[in-house]
Write an enzyme that holds these catalytic residues in place. Structure first.
Site, PDB file in Angstrom:
ATOM      1  N   TYR A 149       0.827  -1.207   0.000  1.00  0.00           N
ATOM      2  CA  TYR A 149       0.000   0.000   0.000  1.00  0.00           C
ATOM      3  C   TYR A 149       0.857   1.252   0.000  1.00  0.00           C
ATOM      4  O   TYR A 149       2.031   1.225   0.376  1.00  0.00           O
ATOM      5  CB  TYR A 149      -0.916   0.024   1.230  1.00  0.00           C
ATOM      6  CG  TYR A 149      -0.170   0.209   2.522  1.00  0.00           C
ATOM      7  CD1 TYR A 149       0.346  -0.887   3.197  1.00  0.00           C
ATOM      8  CD2 TYR A 149       0.053   1.479   3.054  1.00  0.00           C
ATOM      9  CE1 TYR A 149       1.064  -0.730   4.363  1.00  0.00           C
ATOM     10  CE2 TYR A 149       0.769   1.642   4.229  1.00  0.00           C
ATOM     11  CZ  TYR A 149       1.274   0.531   4.878  1.00  0.00           C
ATOM     12  OH  TYR A 149       1.987   0.694   6.041  1.00  0.00           O
ATOM     13  N   TYR A 157      -8.305   8.399  11.054  1.00  0.00           N
ATOM     14  CA  TYR A 157      -7.786   8.825  12.358  1.00  0.00           C
ATOM     15  C   TYR A 157      -8.515  10.012  12.977  1.00  0.00           C
ATOM     16  O   TYR A 157      -8.064  10.565  13.973  1.00  0.00           O
ATOM     17  CB  TYR A 157      -6.275   9.099  12.274  1.00  0.00           C
ATOM     18  CG  TYR A 157      -5.505   7.823  12.118  1.00  0.00           C
ATOM     19  CD1 TYR A 157      -4.995   7.446  10.882  1.00  0.00           C
ATOM     20  CD2 TYR A 157      -5.351   6.952  13.185  1.00  0.00           C
ATOM     21  CE1 TYR A 157      -4.332   6.236  10.728  1.00  0.00           C
ATOM     22  CE2 TYR A 157      -4.685   5.751  13.042  1.00  0.00           C
ATOM     23  CZ  TYR A 157      -4.183   5.394  11.810  1.00  0.00           C
ATOM     24  OH  TYR A 157      -3.535   4.199  11.662  1.00  0.00           O
ATOM     25  N   PHE A 187      -5.518   5.866  -0.085  1.00  0.00           N
ATOM     26  CA  PHE A 187      -4.634   4.708  -0.137  1.00  0.00           C
ATOM     27  C   PHE A 187      -4.740   4.017  -1.476  1.00  0.00           C
ATOM     28  O   PHE A 187      -5.838   3.824  -1.998  1.00  0.00           O
ATOM     29  CB  PHE A 187      -5.021   3.682   0.940  1.00  0.00           C
ATOM     30  CG  PHE A 187      -4.607   4.043   2.327  1.00  0.00           C
ATOM     31  CD1 PHE A 187      -5.508   4.642   3.190  1.00  0.00           C
ATOM     32  CD2 PHE A 187      -3.325   3.771   2.785  1.00  0.00           C
ATOM     33  CE1 PHE A 187      -5.134   4.971   4.477  1.00  0.00           C
ATOM     34  CE2 PHE A 187      -2.952   4.092   4.074  1.00  0.00           C
ATOM     35  CZ  PHE A 187      -3.856   4.699   4.930  1.00  0.00           C
ATOM     36  N   PHE A 202       2.456   9.759   3.317  1.00  0.00           N
ATOM     37  CA  PHE A 202       2.780   9.630   4.730  1.00  0.00           C
ATOM     38  C   PHE A 202       3.208   8.218   5.103  1.00  0.00           C
ATOM     39  O   PHE A 202       3.798   7.989   6.142  1.00  0.00           O
ATOM     40  CB  PHE A 202       1.608  10.086   5.624  1.00  0.00           C
ATOM     41  CG  PHE A 202       0.359   9.270   5.431  1.00  0.00           C
ATOM     42  CD1 PHE A 202      -0.645   9.713   4.586  1.00  0.00           C
ATOM     43  CD2 PHE A 202       0.183   8.067   6.095  1.00  0.00           C
ATOM     44  CE1 PHE A 202      -1.797   8.966   4.399  1.00  0.00           C
ATOM     45  CE2 PHE A 202      -0.966   7.305   5.915  1.00  0.00           C
ATOM     46  CZ  PHE A 202      -1.955   7.759   5.068  1.00  0.00           C
ATOM     47  N   ASP A 203       2.930   7.265   4.255  1.00  0.00           N
ATOM     48  CA  ASP A 203       3.301   5.891   4.605  1.00  0.00           C
ATOM     49  C   ASP A 203       3.247   5.004   3.373  1.00  0.00           C
ATOM     50  O   ASP A 203       2.378   5.163   2.512  1.00  0.00           O
ATOM     51  CB  ASP A 203       2.344   5.358   5.676  1.00  0.00           C
ATOM     52  CG  ASP A 203       2.757   4.006   6.221  1.00  0.00           C
ATOM     53  OD1 ASP A 203       1.915   3.320   6.816  1.00  0.00           O
ATOM     54  OD2 ASP A 203       3.933   3.623   6.051  1.00  0.00           O
ATOM     55  N   ILE A 213      -7.602   0.690  10.578  1.00  0.00           N
ATOM     56  CA  ILE A 213      -8.644   1.718  10.505  1.00  0.00           C
ATOM     57  C   ILE A 213      -9.856   1.170   9.761  1.00  0.00           C
ATOM     58  O   ILE A 213      -9.735   0.312   8.882  1.00  0.00           O
ATOM     59  CB  ILE A 213      -8.138   3.015   9.831  1.00  0.00           C
ATOM     60  CG1 ILE A 213      -7.489   2.718   8.477  1.00  0.00           C
ATOM     61  CG2 ILE A 213      -7.201   3.757  10.764  1.00  0.00           C
ATOM     62  CD1 ILE A 213      -7.057   3.976   7.728  1.00  0.00           C
TER      63      ILE A 213
END
Lengths: 221, 625
Positions: A132, A195, A213, A142-143, A169
């Site tokens: 992902y 979040y 995502f 961010f990730d 999540i």
């Protein structure tokens, strides 16, 4: 106004077991005014009415109909809407529960980028693995668990966890259950299913952030 | 020179003629003579003999003698001679067979004597190139076991580079040997005290911080090897073993020294840097942090000692979530409630300890994890989990028993934060649980205050059955009760009683909202009446007892004064007066009197509150009729 319907059955015939309740009910429903039917609890599906109404009641109703002459068309016009409403109330549907038990519509959208095998869909509790990349609305990544060098992807492992168990999540849990093995999708998740108000500042996610995502469902066990 | 001698010289350039002697042996022999009082010539002979002796024929006496000669050389201050001997090509046979014996004396010299450092290090380097790795390792492990406690860090720093070189030369069993080396060294380092103030860390008096970093550097080539192996996509058992050994090293490091250290991300001390090294090694050897923290991936390694690993993983959680070390490469997809759930186990592990460093970390991790979830969001089902039950119980014990004030203060904040995050049903269950397992009136009073706040909230905006419905009653039964009935010690339970009376007063003031549920109100009134009745009895009993105590004390004082006067008049011994033993035994009479007096004041206070409650009840009744 329609002509008054004829009285077909005598008391004896009515009380007889040869005359099924359904026939009486049908006659009454075809000929009686809506308000009359309502009062005598004769509205709705004939089968259902037959279950709840006793023969004696039907006989009484039949007689009362002819006595009061409250045939169809004798109710004021407004009652038409009442008819519609009443039918809905009487015809209680089996499933009263609303479909969305929780908060309503899903707080994410999914766009399929690459189709999966459309056969292997994960169920709640199944272990899944994903590659992902997560970005904010402004494009900041961010990730990600996809290594930058292509050759390193051989060494890296996709993220594995049991889906639908609240470990990730909510947007992920819900979306992955709709994906099949091999599918790559773009998910846009509202903060309520990500979040939320707090965000995750140490991972660069601000408060009330919508997350995007790109997820590839590699395996489903 | 005759013809024969000339020929010998041509064919054997080292052939000694007459008085020519090999200078390196000579040097050694001279020292040996000086210190061991051996005859120089004798030594020379012995060494020559050794040169010609194959290894199998060497005896233990030879090994010992060689070691003694080498040691003598060093203690004589002539490390240079020893170095020359060791480097001399002609001596390589001797060095290969018996050189390991020189290791301990050489390391010893390096540690004690700055002056000869370079020569000794060079000599050791030579040994590591020539001697068999197995023999070298044996000698190194021996000297590690026998380490001088006063020189642990210096010895470690001296041998680490050499140890690394030897291990890298191993063809087989490398993983096992690396494991043995790391565990032996860490065992020695664990004897050193861990610095816990900034000054202590900067001074690094015992060298622990330097050694930790040196150990991390030591592991680098082995980790590189693991990385390279991985690329070929096929791991051997040797690789798996090596990975397991490195992982054990990390786990041990996390517990000692990191769990004891005070780490501060604003001040990146040496131990902080060591923590970073460990956190970087783990993903480098393909152990994901999420696997270790959430999915118990350590279970794959049964050789690990579980009591060690629980503490180590807890430290890992702390380093990641509180100190934020390598958080940027941690997946940002996990549900905060799930993270809290996983962390609760680690929190509980640390909270069970009595060590300040452990408790500090536990509280920080607890607070951090709680802050990530929304208020009123944790479902009651979580309280059924063992860790969610135990952690608050352990926290309570910190609040009541821990002698360190700042820990109690932080603990209380975390306690309240935990309560805030539970949903209404969760709070209800938690309060009931705390009151049922109560052993401290202070905590109880805190819980009662929380209950009052929840009722207030329920009345104002968030009506729910738990704090404004029939479910409130079981909670009130626990609040409005005296643990030992009429014999309850009012003083030790004062905090709870005062708070419960305050709650009662509040409920009566809000009777309008509560009366709307007649069943609730009726039961509430019954509970109140029973409680107050019992409390009144208890107060009057306590008052009687303390008044009697005060009277006895006064009498006792009078008697003592009288006898003191008599004593000054006569020389006879005064019989000691026995005073009825009571709680205030060890205090002076004046203080005792004050304590008893304040007890009576407390009872007055309680009673006045009860009176006020009665007044309000009357008022409300009056208003209704």
């Amino acid at each position: 106004m329609a002509a008054e319907p004829t009285r077909e059955w005598s008391d004896e015939q009515l009380k007889s077991d040869d005359l099924p309740k359904k026939d009486v009910i049908k006659f009454l429903q075809d000929n009686a005014a809506h308000s009359f039917l309502n009062e005598h609890k004769l509205l709705g599906n004939i089968k259902n009415v037959a279950k709840t109404a006793k023969k004696e009641q039907l006989v009484i109703a039949y007689n009362q109909l002819f006595e009061s002459k409250r045939f169809k068309g004798t109710d004021p016009v407004e009652d038409v809407t009442e008819l519609v409403k009443a039918v809905k109330i009487e015809e209680k549907p089996k499933e009263v529960k609303a479909e969305a038990v929780d908060e309503g519509p899903p707080k994410y959208t999914k766009a399929v980028l690459k189709k999966g095998d459309k056969t292997n869909f994960p169920k709640k509790g199944d272990p899944v693995s994903c590659w992902y990349t997560g970005t904010l609305e402004d494009g900041t990544v961010f990730d990600t668990n996809i290594p930058t060098a292509a050759k390193k992807k051989k060494q890296a492992k996709p993220l594995s966890f049991k889906v639908g168990m609240g470990k990730v999540i909510r947007g992920w849990d819900e979306a992955l259950l709709t994906m099949s093995k091999g599918e790559t999708a773009r998910l846009e998740i509202e903060p309520e299913w990500a979040y939320g108000k707090k965000g995750l500042p140490e991972s660069k996610i601000p408060p009330n952030a919508k997350l995007i995502f790109e997820v590839e469902l590699v395996s489903v066990d | 020179m005759g013809n024969m001698e000339i020929n010998m010289k041509w064919h054997f350039p080292n052939y000694t003629t007459g008085n020519y002697r090999n200078p390196s042996i000579t040097g050694l022999a001279v020292r040996a003579e000086e210190i061991l009082t051996m005859n120089e010539d004798k030594v020379y002979e012995i060494i020559q003999r050794w040169r010609d002796t194959p290894e199998e024929d060497l005896k233990p006496e030879d090994y010992q003698q060689f070691k003694d000669i080498g040691a003598a050389c060093l203690s004589g201050g002539d490390s240079e001679q020893l170095l020359k001997f060791v480097q001399d090509e002609k001596n390589q046979g001797i060095v290969k067979s018996m050189g390991c014996g020189l290791l301990a004396p050489l390391v010893d010299e390096v540690v004690r004597n700055e002056k000869n450092h370079d020569h000794c290090q060079a000599a050791i380097t030579q040994l590591t190139k020539i001697c068999s790795p197995r023999n070298l390792l044996e000698s190194i492990f021996e000297l590690t076991e026998a380490i001088d406690p006063g020189a642990i860090s210096d010895t470690t720093l001296a041998i680490l580079p050499h140890l690394q070189r030897v291990l890298l030369q191993l063809d087989e069993n490398q993983a096992a040997c690396v494991g043995l080396a790391l565990s032996a060294l860490q065992k020695q380092l664990s004897r050193l005290p861990v610095p816990y103030t900034q000054q202590q860390e900067e001074a690094d008096e015992h060298g622990l911080c330097r050694c930790c970093i040196a150990l991390a550097v030591f592991t680098e080539p082995f980790i590189e090897r693991l990385k390279k192996m991985d690329e070929k996509c096929k791991s051997t058992t040797e690789d798996d073993e090596l990975k397991a050994e490195i992982l054990k090293f990390c786990m041990r490091s996390l517990k000692e020294p990191l769990l004891e250290a005070e780490l501060n991300q604003d001040r990146k001390s040496t131990l902080w840097l060591f923590a970073v090294e460990i956190m970087v090694i783990l993903p480098a050897i393909k152990e994901s942090l999420s696997g270790l923290l959430f999915f118990s991936s350590l279970r794959k390694f049964p050789i690990m000692d579980t009591s060690l690993t629980k503490d180590s993983i807890a430290c890992l959680a702390y380093l990641l979530f509180v100190q934020l070390i390598t958080i940027d490469s941690f997946p940002a997809v996990f549900n905060p409630v799930y993270v809290l759930q996983c962390n609760m186990e680690h929190i509980n592990q640390l909270l069970s300890s009595k060590k300040e460093s452990y408790l500090l970390k536990a509280l920080a991790l607890f607070a951090k994890s709680l802050e990530k979830v929304e208020d009123n969001s944790l479902p009651v089902g979580l309280l059924d989990l063992m860790s969610f039950y135990s952690a608050p119980q352990n926290l309570r014990q910190v609040l009541t028993d821990c002698p360190i004030k700042h820990l109690r203060e932080s603990g209380l904040k975390v306690f309240q934060l935990f309560i805030n995050k539970l949903d209404a049903e969760g709070k209800h269950k938690f309060f009931r649980c705390m009151l049922k397992t109560s052993d401290h009136a202070g905590i109880d009073s805190y819980i009662v205050k929380n209950i009052r706040d929840q009722i207030q909230l329920a009345i104002k905006c968030n009506a729910n059955k738990w704090f404004l419905g029939m479910e409130l009653l079981p909670l009130l039964e626990l609040v409005l009760s005296l643990p030992q009935g009429a014999e309850t010690d009012l003083l030790t339970n004062m905090d709870k009683i005062m708070e419960s009376l305050n709650l009662l007063r509040y409920l009566l003031m809000r009777d309008k909202e509560l009366r709307s549920n007649p069943g609730l109100w009726e039961e509430l009134s019954r509970i109140k009446d029973e409680y107050l009745k019992m409390l009144r009895v208890c107060i009057s009993m306590s008052r009687a007892y303390y008044s009697a105590e005060m009277k006895a004390l006064k009498e006792d004082q009078k008697l003592k004064a009288k006898e003191a006067r008599e004593h000054t008049r006569s020389t006879r011994l005064v019989k000691a007066i026995t005073v009825k033993p009571n709680k205030v035994d060890h205090m002076s009479p004046e203080v005792q009197y004050q304590v008893l007096q304040s007890a009576l004041v407390t009872f007055d206070l309680m009673e006045s509150l009860i009176v006020r409650i009665d007044e309000i009840t009357e008022e409300k009744l009056g208003k209704l009729h």
